[in-house]
Structure formats: structure tokens, C-alpha cells
Design a protein around this motif. Structure first.
Motif, PDB file in Angstrom:
ATOM      1  N   THR A   7       0.849  -1.191   0.000  1.00 32.78           N
ATOM      2  CA  THR A   7       0.000   0.000   0.000  1.00 32.78           C
ATOM      3  C   THR A   7       0.883   1.239   0.000  1.00 32.78           C
ATOM      4  O   THR A   7       1.780   1.364   0.837  1.00 32.78           O
ATOM      5  CB  THR A   7      -0.917   0.012   1.229  1.00 32.78           C
ATOM      6  N   ILE A   8       0.623   2.143  -0.925  1.00 28.52           N
ATOM      7  CA  ILE A   8       1.432   3.351  -1.062  1.00 28.52           C
ATOM      8  C   ILE A   8       0.523   4.569  -0.977  1.00 28.52           C
ATOM      9  O   ILE A   8      -0.467   4.680  -1.707  1.00 28.52           O
ATOM     10  CB  ILE A   8       2.210   3.344  -2.387  1.00 28.52           C
ATOM     11  N   LYS A   9       0.885   5.478  -0.070  1.00 26.09           N
ATOM     12  CA  LYS A   9       0.134   6.723   0.096  1.00 26.09           C
ATOM     13  C   LYS A   9       1.118   7.895   0.046  1.00 26.09           C
ATOM     14  O   LYS A   9       1.866   8.129   0.999  1.00 26.09           O
ATOM     15  CB  LYS A   9      -0.622   6.729   1.420  1.00 26.09           C
ATOM     16  N   PRO A  10       1.157   8.626  -1.067  1.00 25.77           N
ATOM     17  CA  PRO A  10       2.115   9.738  -1.190  1.00 25.77           C
ATOM     18  C   PRO A  10       1.743  10.919  -0.297  1.00 25.77           C
ATOM     19  O   PRO A  10       0.649  10.979   0.265  1.00 25.77           O
ATOM     20  CB  PRO A  10       2.029  10.104  -2.674  1.00 25.77           C
ATOM     21  N   ALA A  11       2.679  11.860  -0.207  1.00 26.70           N
ATOM     22  CA  ALA A  11       2.453  13.028   0.645  1.00 26.70           C
ATOM     23  C   ALA A  11       1.470  14.009   0.027  1.00 26.70           C
ATOM     24  O   ALA A  11       0.771  14.730   0.729  1.00 26.70           O
ATOM     25  CB  ALA A  11       3.780  13.721   0.934  1.00 26.70           C
ATOM     26  N   SER A  12       1.415  14.039  -1.318  1.00 31.23           N
ATOM     27  CA  SER A  12       0.514  14.977  -1.981  1.00 31.23           C
ATOM     28  C   SER A  12       0.071  14.401  -3.320  1.00 31.23           C
ATOM     29  O   SER A  12       0.569  13.367  -3.775  1.00 31.23           O
ATOM     30  CB  SER A  12       1.208  16.330  -2.191  1.00 31.23           C
ATOM     31  N   LEU A  13      -0.831  15.114  -3.975  1.00 35.19           N
ATOM     32  CA  LEU A  13      -1.338  14.676  -5.279  1.00 35.19           C
ATOM     33  C   LEU A  13      -0.365  14.979  -6.410  1.00 35.19           C
ATOM     34  O   LEU A  13      -0.481  14.417  -7.504  1.00 35.19           O
ATOM     35  CB  LEU A  13      -2.677  15.374  -5.562  1.00 35.19           C
ATOM     36  N   GLU A  14       0.588  15.852  -6.159  1.00 36.75           N
ATOM     37  CA  GLU A  14       1.514  16.269  -7.200  1.00 36.75           C
ATOM     38  C   GLU A  14       2.326  15.089  -7.736  1.00 36.75           C
ATOM     39  O   GLU A  14       2.955  14.347  -6.970  1.00 36.75           O
ATOM     40  CB  GLU A  14       2.461  17.343  -6.649  1.00 36.75           C
ATOM     41  N   GLY A  15       2.293  14.894  -9.019  1.00 33.03           N
ATOM     42  CA  GLY A  15       3.048  13.815  -9.654  1.00 33.03           C
ATOM     43  C   GLY A  15       2.489  12.433  -9.403  1.00 33.03           C
ATOM     44  O   GLY A  15       3.170  11.428  -9.627  1.00 33.03           O
ATOM     45  N   GLY A  16       1.250  12.374  -8.971  1.00 36.47           N
ATOM     46  CA  GLY A  16       0.652  11.089  -8.615  1.00 36.47           C
ATOM     47  C   GLY A  16       0.543  10.119  -9.782  1.00 36.47           C
ATOM     48  O   GLY A  16       0.837   8.932  -9.646  1.00 36.47           O
ATOM     49  N   TRP A  17       0.143  10.611 -10.953  1.00 42.76           N
ATOM     50  CA  TRP A  17      -0.030   9.730 -12.109  1.00 42.76           C
ATOM     51  C   TRP A  17       1.317   9.181 -12.575  1.00 42.76           C
ATOM     52  O   TRP A  17       1.426   8.003 -12.925  1.00 42.76           O
ATOM     53  CB  TRP A  17      -0.725  10.484 -13.231  1.00 42.76           C
ATOM     54  N   ASP A  18       2.348  10.023 -12.573  1.00 39.06           N
ATOM     55  CA  ASP A  18       3.688   9.556 -12.952  1.00 39.06           C
ATOM     56  C   ASP A  18       4.196   8.503 -11.968  1.00 39.06           C
ATOM     57  O   ASP A  18       4.858   7.540 -12.363  1.00 39.06           O
ATOM     58  CB  ASP A  18       4.665  10.737 -12.999  1.00 39.06           C
ATOM     59  N   LEU A  19       3.874   8.697 -10.684  1.00 32.29           N
ATOM     60  CA  LEU A  19       4.281   7.725  -9.667  1.00 32.29           C
ATOM     61  C   LEU A  19       3.620   6.375  -9.908  1.00 32.29           C
ATOM     62  O   LEU A  19       4.270   5.321  -9.828  1.00 32.29           O
ATOM     63  CB  LEU A  19       3.926   8.256  -8.268  1.00 32.29           C
ATOM     64  N   ILE A  20       2.335   6.389 -10.238  1.00 34.47           N
ATOM     65  CA  ILE A  20       1.609   5.146 -10.500  1.00 34.47           C
ATOM     66  C   ILE A  20       2.223   4.409 -11.693  1.00 34.47           C
ATOM     67  O   ILE A  20       2.442   3.189 -11.642  1.00 34.47           O
ATOM     68  CB  ILE A  20       0.119   5.442 -10.761  1.00 34.47           C
ATOM     69  N   LYS A  21       2.518   5.132 -12.754  1.00 33.77           N
ATOM     70  CA  LYS A  21       3.105   4.507 -13.944  1.00 33.77           C
ATOM     71  C   LYS A  21       4.465   3.888 -13.617  1.00 33.77           C
ATOM     72  O   LYS A  21       4.800   2.805 -14.097  1.00 33.77           O
ATOM     73  CB  LYS A  21       3.238   5.541 -15.063  1.00 33.77           C
ATOM     74  N   GLU A  22       5.242   4.580 -12.768  1.00 33.22           N
ATOM     75  CA  GLU A  22       6.562   4.065 -12.389  1.00 33.22           C
ATOM     76  C   GLU A  22       6.427   2.789 -11.562  1.00 33.22           C
ATOM     77  O   GLU A  22       7.166   1.814 -11.762  1.00 33.22           O
ATOM     78  CB  GLU A  22       7.310   5.138 -11.594  1.00 33.22           C
ATOM     79  N   LEU A  23       5.477   2.768 -10.672  1.00 34.96           N
ATOM     80  CA  LEU A  23       5.275   1.600  -9.817  1.00 34.96           C
ATOM     81  C   LEU A  23       4.865   0.373 -10.627  1.00 34.96           C
ATOM     82  O   LEU A  23       5.287  -0.752 -10.331  1.00 34.96           O
ATOM     83  CB  LEU A  23       4.205   1.905  -8.760  1.00 34.96           C
ATOM     84  N   LEU A  24       4.040   0.584 -11.629  1.00 34.64           N
ATOM     85  CA  LEU A  24       3.558  -0.539 -12.439  1.00 34.64           C
ATOM     86  C   LEU A  24       4.669  -1.173 -13.267  1.00 34.64           C
ATOM     87  O   LEU A  24       4.545  -2.320 -13.705  1.00 34.64           O
ATOM     88  CB  LEU A  24       2.425  -0.061 -13.350  1.00 34.64           C
TER      89      LEU A  24
END
Length: 430
Positions: free
Chosen positions: A394-411
Motif C-alpha cells: 500500500t502506497i500513500k504519497p504526501a501529496s497529489l503532485e506527480g501522482g499519475w507519474d508515480l503510478i506509472k513508475e510503480l507498475l
């Protein structure tokens, strides 16, 4: 002709009351103990049999529920609370096993001294005093005469026991929050309570060295400002949560000849099962020359929570040492300190092959407060590729900024476990 009156049957209320009255005394005590003291006293109007039953209740709790008033006058509320406590203690008949005093408008008034003196003459086993307003309340010496105490809980108090105090021989649970006491008093209080099993310390002053000598201690929860912590004779300690509330290293402790804090911390914790490293305590553990792994692995440790600055090399080394030394870890929580993630850049640390064995038991991972910097992503990649039985991350970032890029990187990251599921939580959700 005389009319015959119908037979009288007991009303439903009387039947229910008779049924309640016929219950065993300890069951009635249990029922009354679950009620606020105000409602327990009100049961005296139910019937003659119930008139004084409340007066034998062994558990007395005086909190916000015992004073019902719409007044905002603190003096009026205080006087009413004092009258209620005095009235109850005056009419009480029998042993008092638990006494709790916790009201939002309670100050350290002298009346508390009288009540504690009264408790010292009883066989009280559980004593809870929470002073929510005003200065530290100096606990009277009569409290230290309560040798039957099993649980002691104090909030916003000053402790200065008499020289004749030899400890609480039966105490199993001690909870001290917003407390003041000297170094000698603290150490003597712990070491002279041989049956102590649970110790909670939060926001304390008057001492800075936490020397814990408690052979039966099983649970230790601390949060505050201190210089050092050492354990001795704590071989039964299983659950530990420590938070150091200041950011800074002890320069004196870092001098030549000083042993590694991480090594010293675990010497007397052979059976630890759950460890929470909060606030800046990992920075403290990173002082000295951190080894690649502990001399003796924490074979019982199955839950580990670490608050970490992923850009701090020393903290990452200490975290790596802990992970290497926890072969049976099942749950891991990593909490990034957001105020520090932008300070410096640590790269390639988790990409290097640190590992000689896998996270063979790790099933659940939670990572909170990340911002997507490289060192954080490297750590996530490292865990995913070395956890063959992982079920959820489970991953919960500090903010919404860059959230979509983070998801793509994780996948994109390879997973050693085919069942591993990555759950992305909205940072705005509580």
C-alpha cells in the motif's frame, strides 16, 4: 352484593427489578461499574433493595459524564465536581479497587490530596489521575503508600516520592504523560517495580537518560525528548514504540570510542516481536558505525515500522541493518519525513545488491508520505523484487503532485511475488 376485586399481579417493572435484585452481588457490581457514577447513584430510587447498592461499587470513575451542567463557569463546575466526589466517598461502603479522576475542567486543587489520602487507606489497585488544565500537580506522598497498586496512570503531574519509598511491588502497568520527575526518581521507580509489564512515557521532563531495568517488562511506549536509552534485564520485552521528538545528533555520543547505538539498543531485546521507530529515533540509532547486520538476528520480529529520511545515508544504513536482521518479518511500514525529502539526493543505495537472503516471510508493506524521489522509488523496487510471498503493498504519497507519474513508475517494477497487489491511496484521504 359485594364485588370481588381482581387478583393483583406484580407490574412488569417490579418483576424486572426483583429479577435484577436476585442477581449475584458481583454481577450487580459489574453492571453498576459500567454506568457513569451519576447514573449508578440514580439507581438508588429504583427500590429499597437498590437504595445503597451503588455505594459498594468497587470502581469509581469521575469524568466529564459525572457533572451535568450548562454553566461555563469553571469555578462552579469545579465546586460541583468536588461535592460529587466528596458525597460519593462519604457514603461509599466497601473496598475501592479503581479510582479514576479525569475532567476537562479539573485543576490541581488541594481536594485531590484528601482523596488520594483516602485511597491510600483503601486497597486501591488501579489509580488514574488526569489534570487537564493548569500547572503540574504535585502528587502527595500518600500516593506512594498505595502498595496494592497494579495500574498507575498520571497526566500533568509532578512526582517527588518520599525518601522512605521502596517502590510499588505489585505494579504491572505504569502510564506517565506530561510528567516531571528527576533522573534518580525515574530510575528508582522503574527498578523498584519488579512486576512491571507495561510502561508508557509521553512528554516528560526532569530527566534525559532512559535507563530501563525491568525484568518482566513486555510493552514499552515512549515519545519525548531524551539523550539516551538503554535496556537492562529486559529479555521479555516484546512490543516497543519509541519516538524522539527532536532532530539532531548527540555530538558527544558520536565521539571516538563510542559504540554503535543500534548495537547497544538491541543487546537486551532478544525476543522483540513488534518495533515502531518514530519521529527522529532512527537518526539516533544511526549514530556510530552501523554494521551490515546485528550480531544476533531478531528472529521473533514480525512487525517493523520506521520513520525515515530516504535521502539520509546514515538512516538508510541503519534501516538496511534492521531489515537484514529480521528474517521473519511479515509486516513492514515505512513513513517518509516529508519536511526532509528535498534535502540532498541519495542515489543507487537500494540498487546495490545488499541482500544475501530474501524477505521470505514478508506479506504486507505500507509506504506513507513519499514524494516520488529516486531513493524512495529504489526502495520500493528493492522490496518488490525481494519479497516472494508479498500479498499487498500500500502506497500513500504526501501529496497529489506527480501522482499519475508515480503510478506509472510503480507498475513498471518487477515483482518477485505473482500475487503481489499494489494499492495506491489518495493522499487526501484520512
Amino acid at each position: 352484593m359485594k364485588h370481588r376485586e381482581p387478583p393483583k399481579f406484580p407490574c412488569k417493572l417490579e418483576t424486572e427489578l426483583d429479577r435484577l435484585s436476585s442477581l449475584p452481588a458481583h454481577v450487580i457490581d459489574q453492571i453498576l461499574s459500567q454506568l457513569p457514577i451519576r447514573d449508578a447513584v440514580r439507581t438508588s430510587v429504583l427500590s429499597k433493595k437498590w437504595r445503597y447498592k451503588w455505594a459498594t461499587v468497587p470502581h469509581l470513575v469521575f469524568d466529564n459524564h459525572c457533572v451535568s451542567t450548562s454553566s461555563q463557569d469553571q469555578t462552579f463546575i469545579k465546586n460541583k465536581l468536588v461535592n460529587i466526589v466528596d458525597h460519593v466517598l462519604l457514603l461509599h461502603n466497601g473496598p475501592i479497587l479503581k479510582f479514576k479522576l479525569s475532567h476537562r475542567d479539573l485543576l490541581g486543587v488541594s481536594d485531590i490530596d484528601r482523596w488520594i489520602l483516602y485511597m491510600s487507606r483503601s486497597c486501591v489497585k488501579e489509580f488514574i489521575l488526569e489534570i487537564w488544565k493548569g500547572q503540574r500537580y504535585k502528587v502527595p506522598s500518600s500516593l506512594f503508600l498505595c502498595q496494592n497498586l497494579i495500574h498507575l496512570e498520571l497526566f500533568n503531574c509532578l512526582l517527588k516520592p518520599p525518601s522512605t519509598f521502596k517502590g510499588f511491588r505489585n505494579l504491572k502497568s505504569l502510564d506517565l504523560q506530561h510528567i516531571t520527575l528527576s533522573q534518580d526518581v525515574f530510575e528508582n521507580l522503574i527498578s523498584s517495580s519488579p512486576t512491571l509489564e507495561r510502561l508508557t512515557l509521553m512528554n516528560f521532563d526532569g530527566f534525559t537518560h532512559l535507563n530501563i531495568d525491568a525484568p518482566n517488562l513486555q510493552f514499552f511506549d515512549i515519545g519525548g525528548v531524551f539523550d539516551d536509552v538503554t535496556f537492562e534485564n529486559t529479555f521479555h520485552l516484546a512490543l516497543v514504540s519509541i519516538g524522539l521528538y527532536v532532530n539532531g545528533k548527540n555530538d558527544q555520543a558520536m565521539g571516538p570510542g563510542n559504540s554503535c547505538k543500534l548495537l547497544r539498543f538491541f543487546v537486551h531485546l532478544p525476543h522483540i516481536r513488534r518495533l515502531e521507530i518514530q519521529s527522529y529515533f532512527l537518526k539516533y540509532l544511526a549514530i556510530g558505525n552501523v554494521p551490515s547486520r546485528l550480531p544476533r538476528p531478531c528472529v521473533d520480529l514480525n512487525y517493523l515500522s520506521i520513520r525515515i529520511n530516504f535521502n539520509d545515508l546514515e538512516e538508510n544504513l541503519a534501516a538496511l541493518c534492521l531489515l537484514r536482521s529480521s528474517p521473519n518479518l511479515q509486516e513492514l511500514e515505512m513513513l517518509a519525513r516529508p519536511e526532509e525529502t528535498g534535502i540532498g539526493v541519495l542515489t543507487n543505495f537500494w540498487e546495490v545488491d545488499h541482500w544475501t537472503s530474501l524477505f521470505s516471510q514478508l506479506r504486507m508493506v505500507k509506504i506513507v508520505g513519499i514524494s516520488g524521489i529516486r531513493s524512495e522509488l529504489e526502495f520500493i523496487k528493492f522490496v518488490l523484487s525481494n519479497s516472494p510471498v508479498l500479498e499487498t503493498m500500500t502506497i500513500k504519497p504526501a501529496s497529489l503532485e506527480g501522482g499519475w507519474d508515480l503510478i506509472k513508475e510503480l507498475l513498471r517494477f518487477r515483482r518477485a511475488s505473482a500475487r503481489a497487489e499494489i494499492i495506491y491511496l489518495d493522499p487526501q484521504l484520512q
